[in-house]
Design an enzyme around this catalytic site. Structure first.
Site, mmCIF file in Angstrom:
data_model
loop_
_atom_site.group_PDB
_atom_site.id
_atom_site.type_symbol
_atom_site.label_atom_id
_atom_site.label_comp_id
_atom_site.label_asym_id
_atom_site.label_seq_id
_atom_site.Cartn_x
_atom_site.Cartn_y
_atom_site.Cartn_z
ATOM 1 N N TYR A 174 19.309 -15.461 34.592
ATOM 2 C CA TYR A 174 19.130 -15.693 33.155
ATOM 3 C C TYR A 174 20.399 -15.124 32.358
ATOM 4 O O TYR A 174 20.822 -13.916 32.605
ATOM 5 C CB TYR A 174 17.876 -14.969 32.544
ATOM 6 C CG TYR A 174 16.664 -15.691 33.035
ATOM 7 C CD1 TYR A 174 16.494 -16.989 32.601
ATOM 8 C CD2 TYR A 174 15.410 -14.963 33.557
ATOM 9 C CE1 TYR A 174 15.204 -17.795 32.838
ATOM 10 C CE2 TYR A 174 14.201 -15.669 33.860
ATOM 11 C CZ TYR A 174 14.199 -16.864 33.533
ATOM 12 O OH TYR A 174 13.009 -17.648 33.707
ATOM 13 N N MET A 203 10.611 -11.986 35.645
ATOM 14 C CA MET A 203 9.322 -11.631 35.903
ATOM 15 C C MET A 203 8.814 -11.069 37.199
ATOM 16 O O MET A 203 8.068 -10.289 37.411
ATOM 17 C CB MET A 203 8.316 -12.615 34.938
ATOM 18 C CG MET A 203 6.916 -12.152 34.960
ATOM 19 S SD MET A 203 5.757 -13.563 33.949
ATOM 20 C CE MET A 203 6.752 -13.739 32.582
ATOM 21 N N LYS A 233 -5.438 10.404 36.859
ATOM 22 C CA LYS A 233 -5.611 9.570 36.045
ATOM 23 C C LYS A 233 -4.618 8.457 36.268
ATOM 24 O O LYS A 233 -3.641 8.520 37.073
ATOM 25 C CB LYS A 233 -5.034 10.293 34.491
ATOM 26 C CG LYS A 233 -3.751 10.690 34.416
ATOM 27 C CD LYS A 233 -3.358 11.613 33.167
ATOM 28 C CE LYS A 233 -1.996 11.962 33.222
ATOM 29 N NZ LYS A 233 -1.819 13.181 32.251
ATOM 30 N N ARG A 243 -0.349 17.744 19.842
ATOM 31 C CA ARG A 243 -0.731 16.376 20.287
ATOM 32 C C ARG A 243 -2.441 16.534 20.333
ATOM 33 O O ARG A 243 -3.250 16.433 19.532
ATOM 34 C CB ARG A 243 -0.180 16.065 21.628
ATOM 35 C CG ARG A 243 -0.555 14.397 22.155
ATOM 36 C CD ARG A 243 0.137 14.158 23.500
ATOM 37 N NE ARG A 243 -0.404 15.014 24.465
ATOM 38 C CZ ARG A 243 -0.361 14.900 25.837
ATOM 39 N NH1 ARG A 243 0.619 13.900 26.192
ATOM 40 N NH2 ARG A 243 -0.780 15.475 26.800
HETATM 41 C C1 LIG Z 1 -1.107 14.331 32.608
HETATM 42 C C2 LIG Z 1 -1.609 15.562 32.437
HETATM 43 C C3 LIG Z 1 -1.390 16.614 33.375
HETATM 44 C C4 LIG Z 1 -0.411 16.539 34.574
HETATM 45 O O1 LIG Z 1 0.966 16.561 34.159
HETATM 46 P P1 LIG Z 1 1.921 16.479 35.364
HETATM 47 O O2 LIG Z 1 3.250 16.814 34.566
HETATM 48 O O3 LIG Z 1 2.052 15.172 35.858
HETATM 49 O O4 LIG Z 1 1.796 17.669 36.225
HETATM 50 C C5 LIG Z 1 -1.937 17.805 32.984
HETATM 51 N N1 LIG Z 1 -2.645 18.099 32.127
HETATM 52 C C6 LIG Z 1 -2.895 17.109 31.043
HETATM 53 C C7 LIG Z 1 -3.717 17.404 29.876
HETATM 54 C C8 LIG Z 1 -2.374 15.937 31.242
HETATM 55 O O5 LIG Z 1 -2.787 14.983 30.232
#
Ligand SMILES: *Cc1c(COP(=O)(O)O)cnc(C)c1O
Length: 369
Positions: free
Chosen positions: A259, A306, A32, A130
Site C-alpha cells: 500500500y 491487516m 492478566k 493511578r
Molecule cells: C500489571 C501489574 C503488575 C505486573 O507488572 P510487571 O511490570 O509486568 O511485573 C503488578 N502489579 C499490578 C497492580 C499490575 O497492574
C-alpha cells in the site's frame, strides 16, 4: 495453519523459580490480559506448579475464568470497580482490591447479604497517581472494614525500572506508613505487597510478604536499557511467534511493494509474503523489524497490511511458498526478539506480546527453529 505463538511453559517455570529466589518471599504470578498474550489457564497452572503462591489479574471476569477452570489457589483481582458483581467474587473465594470508600461500602453490603466476609486487599496510592486510596485514605476507619476480611494492602511503583530514582524510596516509605495505619485498626496479619517485576529483580527492600511479577515471568526484561536484556537477567522468553510464507516471488530492483508503494526493492531479490498483519498484533508502525528464516534476518519491506506483510528474503534465499519464518523468539539463534519489535514500533515488549490477537493459536511446546 498459517501462524502460531509457541509458548514454552518450561521457560515460565524457570522464570517463576528464579523470581521467587530473587524475591525470597511469596510470589503472585500476574496472569492478566490472557497471561500477557501467552494463554491464561496453561500459564496459571505452570506458574502454580513452579511455586507461585497467588495468581493476580486485573478483571473479575479473568478471576472467574480461572475458578471455572478448576483452579483453587488464591486469586486477587485488582480492577473491580463499584457496581461489579461482588457477590460472585465472595461466592468463588476471589480476593478483590478496593481503592475507594464507595467500593468498600458496596463490598461490605455484598458481604452482609452473602453472610460471608469478602476477602479484600486495600490498594493505596503511594505516588503512582493511578489506582489506590489517596485523598479518601484519611477518612478510613475500622467501621469501613468491619464487615469484610482485610487480607492485604498493596501499592504499585511508577519507576521501579529506574532503580536509582528517589521516587522509589518515597513510595516505599509512604507504603510502610499506610500499612502501619491499617495495622493500627487491629489487622496484624495482612499481606503487604508492592513490587512488580522490576522491583522484584532490583529492589529487595520492597519485597515485603509477596511480590507481583508479570513481564519477567514471561522471560522479558521490564526495561532492557536500565535493567539489561532477558539473557543478562537469566530470564527465558516464553513466546516464539511464527508464521507461514503464503507466497514467495522473485522481483527486479526498483519494484514498489505494498500500500502506498512506500518502499521499492533496491536489488533483484526474492520477497516473502508473511501471513500475519496488524489484525494479529503486528504493529503497522514497525519498520526496522522483520523475520528470521534459515539462519538470516529478512527485513520488512513496505507497509504492514491487516493480514499480511512482505519481507525481503534476499536474492539467494532458498525460501519457498509454505516455509515457516520466525517473527520473534528468544534471540539465541539471531532471530528478532519482542524487544526488537518493541523498539521498531516505538513501544515496549509488554505491548508486543499482549497484542498478539485471538486469531493466532497458542501452542504449548518447546520452541521450534
Ligand atoms: C500489571 C501489574 C503488575 C505486573 O507488572 P510487571 O511490570 O509486568 O511485573 C503488578 N502489579 C499490578 C497492580 C499490575 O497492574
Amino acid at each position: 495453519m498459517r501462524a502460531e505463538a509457541i509458548i514454552d511453559l518450561s521457560a515460565i517455570k524457570h522464570n517463576v523459580a528464579l523470581l521467587k529466589k530473587s524475591a525470597d518471599t511469596n510470589l503472585l504470578a500476574v496472569v492478566k490480559a490472557d497471561a500477557y498474550g501467552h494463554g491464561l489457564i496453561p500459564v496459571a497452572q505452570a506458574a502454580l506448579s513452579a511455586g507461585a503462591h497467588y495468581l493476580g489479574v486485573a478483571l473479575l471476569e479473568e478471576a472467574v475464568a480461572l475458578r471455572e477452570a478448576g483452579i483453587s489457589a488464591p486469586i486477587l483481582a485488582w480492577l473491580v470497580q463499584p457496581g461489579s458483581d461482588f457477590s460472585r467474587a465472595i461466592e468463588l473465594n476471589i480476593d478483590i482490591a478496593a481503592a475507594s470508600l464507595k467500593a468498600l461500602s458496596e463490598i461490605s453490603a455484598a458481604s452482609r447479604a452473602a453472610g460471608k466476609k469478602a476477602r479484600v486487599h486495600l490498594e493505596v496510592d503511594t505516588g503512582m497517581t493511578r489506582g489506590g486510596f489517596l485523598s479518601e485514605w484519611n477518612q478510613i476507619d475500622a467501621e469501613h472494614v468491619r464487615d469484610i476480611e482485610v487480607v492485604g494492602i498493596f501499592s504499585h511503583f511508577a519507576r521501579a525500572d529506574e532503580p536509582d530514582e528517589a521516587q522509589n524510596v518515597m513510595q516505599l516509605q509512604r507504603f510502610t506508613e499506610m500499612a502501619t495505619t491499617l495495622e493500627s485498626f487491629g489487622f496484624t496479619n495482612i499481606i503487604k505487597h508492592l513490587s512488580n517485576s522490576a522491583a522484584t529483580l532490583r529492589n529487595h527492600a520492597a519485597a515485603f510478604d509477596m511480590v507481583r511479577a508479570g513481564i519477567a515471568m514471561y522471560g522479558l526484561s521490564p526495561d532492557i536499557q536500565t535493567l539489561g536484556s532477558s539473557s543478562s537477567l537469566n530470564l527465558r522468553p516464553a513466546m516464539q511467534l511464527r508464521a507461514a510464507l503464503y507466497l514467495v516471488k522473485d522481483v527486479p530492483a526498483g519494484t514498489p511493494v505494498g500500500y502506498g508503494a512506500t518502499e521499492k526493492t533496491t536489488r533483484d531479490t526474492r520477497l516473502g509474503v508473511v501471513t500475519m498483519g496488524y489484525a494479529d498484533g503486528i504493529p503497522r508502525i514497525a519498520r526496522a523489524a522483520g523475520v528470521w528464516f534459515n539462519g538470516a534476518r529478512a527485513p520488512i519491506i513496505g507497509r504492514v497490511s491487516m493480514d499480511q506483510f512482505v519481507v525481503d528474503l534476499g536474492p539467494d534465499a532458498k525460501a519457498q511458498s509454505g516455509d515457516w519464518v520466525t517473527i520473534f523468539g528468544n534471540g539465541s539463534h539471531g532471530e528478532y526478539t519482542a524487544d526488537d519489535w518493541g523498539a521498531a514500533a516505538s513501544t515496549i515488549n509488554y505491548e508486543i506480546v499482549t497484542r498478539i490477537g485471538p486469531r493466532v493459536p497458542r501452542i504449548y511446546s518447546a520452541h521450534v527453529y
